[in-house]
Design a protein around this motif. Structure first.
Motif, PDB file in Angstrom:
ATOM      1  N   GLU A 268      -2.570 -12.361  -5.769  1.00  0.00           N
ATOM      2  CA  GLU A 268      -1.774 -11.137  -5.954  1.00  0.00           C
ATOM      3  C   GLU A 268      -2.276 -10.036  -5.015  1.00  0.00           C
ATOM      4  OE1 GLU A 268      -1.316  -9.731  -9.993  1.00  0.00           O
ATOM      5  OE2 GLU A 268      -1.224 -11.796 -10.744  1.00  0.00           O
ATOM      6  N   ILE A 269      -3.597  -9.939  -4.881  1.00  0.00           N
ATOM      7  CA  ILE A 269      -4.184  -8.949  -3.972  1.00  0.00           C
ATOM      8  C   ILE A 269      -3.769  -9.255  -2.534  1.00  0.00           C
ATOM      9  CG2 ILE A 269      -6.356  -8.073  -3.008  1.00  0.00           C
ATOM     10  CD1 ILE A 269      -5.969  -7.089  -5.808  1.00  0.00           C
ATOM     11  N   VAL A 270      -3.831 -10.534  -2.157  1.00  0.00           N
ATOM     12  CA  VAL A 270      -3.452 -10.942  -0.802  1.00  0.00           C
ATOM     13  C   VAL A 270      -1.994 -10.573  -0.539  1.00  0.00           C
ATOM     14  CG1 VAL A 270      -3.108 -12.923   0.736  1.00  0.00           C
ATOM     15  CG2 VAL A 270      -5.170 -12.785  -0.684  1.00  0.00           C
ATOM     16  N   ASP A 271      -1.117 -10.901  -1.474  1.00  0.00           N
ATOM     17  CA  ASP A 271       0.307 -10.586  -1.303  1.00  0.00           C
ATOM     18  C   ASP A 271       0.543  -9.085  -1.180  1.00  0.00           C
ATOM     19  OD1 ASP A 271       0.844 -13.316  -1.472  1.00  0.00           O
ATOM     20  OD2 ASP A 271       1.550 -13.224  -3.553  1.00  0.00           O
TER      21      ASP A 271
ATOM     22  N   ALA B  70     -16.488  -8.586  -9.583  1.00  0.00           N
ATOM     23  CA  ALA B  70     -17.259  -7.372  -9.296  1.00  0.00           C
ATOM     24  C   ALA B  70     -17.085  -6.943  -7.843  1.00  0.00           C
ATOM     25  CB  ALA B  70     -18.736  -7.603  -9.611  1.00  0.00           C
ATOM     26  N   ALA B  71     -17.117  -7.900  -6.913  1.00  0.00           N
ATOM     27  CA  ALA B  71     -16.989  -7.569  -5.487  1.00  0.00           C
ATOM     28  C   ALA B  71     -15.613  -7.008  -5.177  1.00  0.00           C
ATOM     29  CB  ALA B  71     -17.265  -8.810  -4.641  1.00  0.00           C
ATOM     30  N   VAL B  72     -14.573  -7.625  -5.716  1.00  0.00           N
ATOM     31  CA  VAL B  72     -13.213  -7.143  -5.459  1.00  0.00           C
ATOM     32  C   VAL B  72     -13.003  -5.780  -6.108  1.00  0.00           C
ATOM     33  CG1 VAL B  72     -10.763  -7.597  -5.867  1.00  0.00           C
ATOM     34  CG2 VAL B  72     -12.251  -9.440  -5.058  1.00  0.00           C
ATOM     35  N   THR B  73     -13.532  -5.598  -7.299  1.00  0.00           N
ATOM     36  CA  THR B  73     -13.430  -4.293  -7.970  1.00  0.00           C
ATOM     37  C   THR B  73     -14.060  -3.202  -7.113  1.00  0.00           C
ATOM     38  OG1 THR B  73     -13.450  -5.343 -10.153  1.00  0.00           O
ATOM     39  CG2 THR B  73     -14.010  -2.999 -10.066  1.00  0.00           C
ATOM     40  N   ASP B  74     -15.250  -3.475  -6.584  1.00  0.00           N
ATOM     41  CA  ASP B  74     -15.936  -2.500  -5.730  1.00  0.00           C
ATOM     42  C   ASP B  74     -15.170  -2.247  -4.434  1.00  0.00           C
ATOM     43  OD1 ASP B  74     -17.934  -2.260  -7.615  1.00  0.00           O
ATOM     44  OD2 ASP B  74     -19.367  -3.523  -6.531  1.00  0.00           O
TER      45      ASP B  74
ATOM     46  N   SER C  45      -0.363   0.936  -6.226  1.00  0.00           N
ATOM     47  CA  SER C  45      -0.478  -0.525  -6.381  1.00  0.00           C
ATOM     48  C   SER C  45      -1.930  -0.970  -6.331  1.00  0.00           C
ATOM     49  CB  SER C  45       0.327  -1.238  -5.296  1.00  0.00           C
ATOM     50  OG  SER C  45       1.697  -0.970  -5.442  1.00  0.00           O
ATOM     51  N   LEU C  46      -2.705  -0.397  -5.433  1.00  0.00           N
ATOM     52  CA  LEU C  46      -4.122  -0.727  -5.350  1.00  0.00           C
ATOM     53  C   LEU C  46      -4.860  -0.309  -6.624  1.00  0.00           C
ATOM     54  CD1 LEU C  46      -4.822   0.362  -1.654  1.00  0.00           C
ATOM     55  CD2 LEU C  46      -4.803  -2.006  -2.533  1.00  0.00           C
ATOM     56  N   GLU C  47      -4.515   0.865  -7.152  1.00  0.00           N
ATOM     57  CA  GLU C  47      -5.163   1.333  -8.375  1.00  0.00           C
ATOM     58  C   GLU C  47      -4.817   0.451  -9.571  1.00  0.00           C
ATOM     59  OE1 GLU C  47      -4.248   5.525  -8.594  1.00  0.00           O
ATOM     60  OE2 GLU C  47      -5.890   6.016  -7.219  1.00  0.00           O
ATOM     61  N   LYS C  48      -3.608  -0.065  -9.604  1.00  0.00           N
ATOM     62  CA  LYS C  48      -3.231  -0.993 -10.675  1.00  0.00           C
ATOM     63  C   LYS C  48      -4.075  -2.260 -10.583  1.00  0.00           C
ATOM     64  CE  LYS C  48       0.623  -3.616 -12.575  1.00  0.00           C
ATOM     65  NZ  LYS C  48       2.053  -3.941 -12.435  1.00  0.00           N
ATOM     66  N   GLN C  49      -4.227  -2.795  -9.376  1.00  0.00           N
ATOM     67  CA  GLN C  49      -5.043  -3.998  -9.205  1.00  0.00           C
ATOM     68  C   GLN C  49      -6.514  -3.713  -9.521  1.00  0.00           C
ATOM     69  OE1 GLN C  49      -4.081  -7.107  -8.800  1.00  0.00           O
ATOM     70  NE2 GLN C  49      -1.946  -6.464  -8.768  1.00  0.00           N
TER      71      GLN C  49
ATOM     72  N   TRP D 106      -7.660  -1.568 -11.692  1.00  0.00           N
ATOM     73  CA  TRP D 106      -7.742  -1.525 -13.155  1.00  0.00           C
ATOM     74  C   TRP D 106      -7.765  -2.951 -13.720  1.00  0.00           C
ATOM     75  CZ3 TRP D 106      -2.627  -2.391 -15.567  1.00  0.00           C
ATOM     76  CH2 TRP D 106      -2.728  -2.621 -16.926  1.00  0.00           C
ATOM     77  N   MET D 107      -6.904  -3.813 -13.215  1.00  0.00           N
ATOM     78  CA  MET D 107      -6.818  -5.181 -13.729  1.00  0.00           C
ATOM     79  C   MET D 107      -8.092  -5.979 -13.426  1.00  0.00           C
ATOM     80  SD  MET D 107      -2.925  -6.268 -12.981  1.00  0.00           S
ATOM     81  CE  MET D 107      -1.618  -5.716 -14.053  1.00  0.00           C
ATOM     82  N   PHE D 108      -8.676  -5.791 -12.257  1.00  0.00           N
ATOM     83  CA  PHE D 108      -9.933  -6.475 -11.952  1.00  0.00           C
ATOM     84  C   PHE D 108     -11.072  -5.879 -12.763  1.00  0.00           C
ATOM     85  CE2 PHE D 108      -8.018  -8.799  -8.517  1.00  0.00           C
ATOM     86  CZ  PHE D 108      -8.816  -9.920  -8.419  1.00  0.00           C
ATOM     87  N   GLN D 109     -11.077  -4.569 -12.897  1.00  0.00           N
ATOM     88  CA  GLN D 109     -12.128  -3.907 -13.658  1.00  0.00           C
ATOM     89  C   GLN D 109     -12.123  -4.367 -15.115  1.00  0.00           C
ATOM     90  OE1 GLN D 109     -11.679   0.371 -13.624  1.00  0.00           O
ATOM     91  NE2 GLN D 109     -13.845   0.630 -13.211  1.00  0.00           N
TER      92      GLN D 109
END
Length: 155
Positions: free
Chosen positions: A55-58, A106-110, A143-147, A149-152
């Motif tokens: 989803e992040i890649v897309d 953790a890495a993607v969240t950061d 959109s980035l903030e939504k992702q 939040w979801m990773f966090q």
């Protein structure tokens, strides 16, 4: 070939072009970063995280195209070459090899938090020079903030 005439003043074009180029670098590297994690992921939550990384890649790939096309529309040449991305990225790179799902989250969240901070700076920088670009950057930031939040929430 004739250059694209910018609808912006020279100074507005410069500020906006710099914001768009920075966004492009972040988005291209984010798509590569998430794909690297996706390919090397292991762990109990493999399937969920594996699919979420796509989803992040897309998101990053669609947004980078929108950003690059906006740059051309204002008469700025986007630079998404591998060397440019490698030289200008600010995202700390993942370790080589397998990556446990909790470490990937953790890495993607950061990484997302860092990118969001830069996008918010770009939103502020484009307020006066080009509200149309600012609107594009606001949408991508949301959109980035939504992702983020979801990773966090997975950690």
């Amino acid at each position: 070939m004739a250059a694209i005439k910018s609808p912006l003043s020279e100074s507005a074009q410069k500020v906006t072009g710099d914001a768009l180029q920075g966004a492009l670098v972040d988005l291209v590297d984010l798509s590569l970063y998430a794909k690297q994690a996706h390919w090397n992921l292991t762990g109990r939550n493999f399937k969920v995280v594996h699919e979420h990384l796509d989803e992040i890649v897309d998101l990053a790939r669609q947004a980078q195209d929108d950003v690059a096309e906006r740059a051309v529309a204002i008469g700025v040449n986007p630079d998404g070459r591998a060397r440019t991305i490698a030289d200008r990225t600010e995202i700390p790179q993942l370790e080589a090899g397998y990556l446990e799902d909790d470490k990937a989250v953790a890495a993607v969240t950061d990484a997302l938090a860092q990118i969001i901070a830069r996008f918010r700076e770009r939103v502020a920088a484009t307020d006066e020079p080009d509200p149309i670009t600012q609107d594009l950057l606001i949408g991508i930031t949301a959109s980035l903030e939504k992702q983020h939040w979801m990773f966090q929430a997975q950690s």
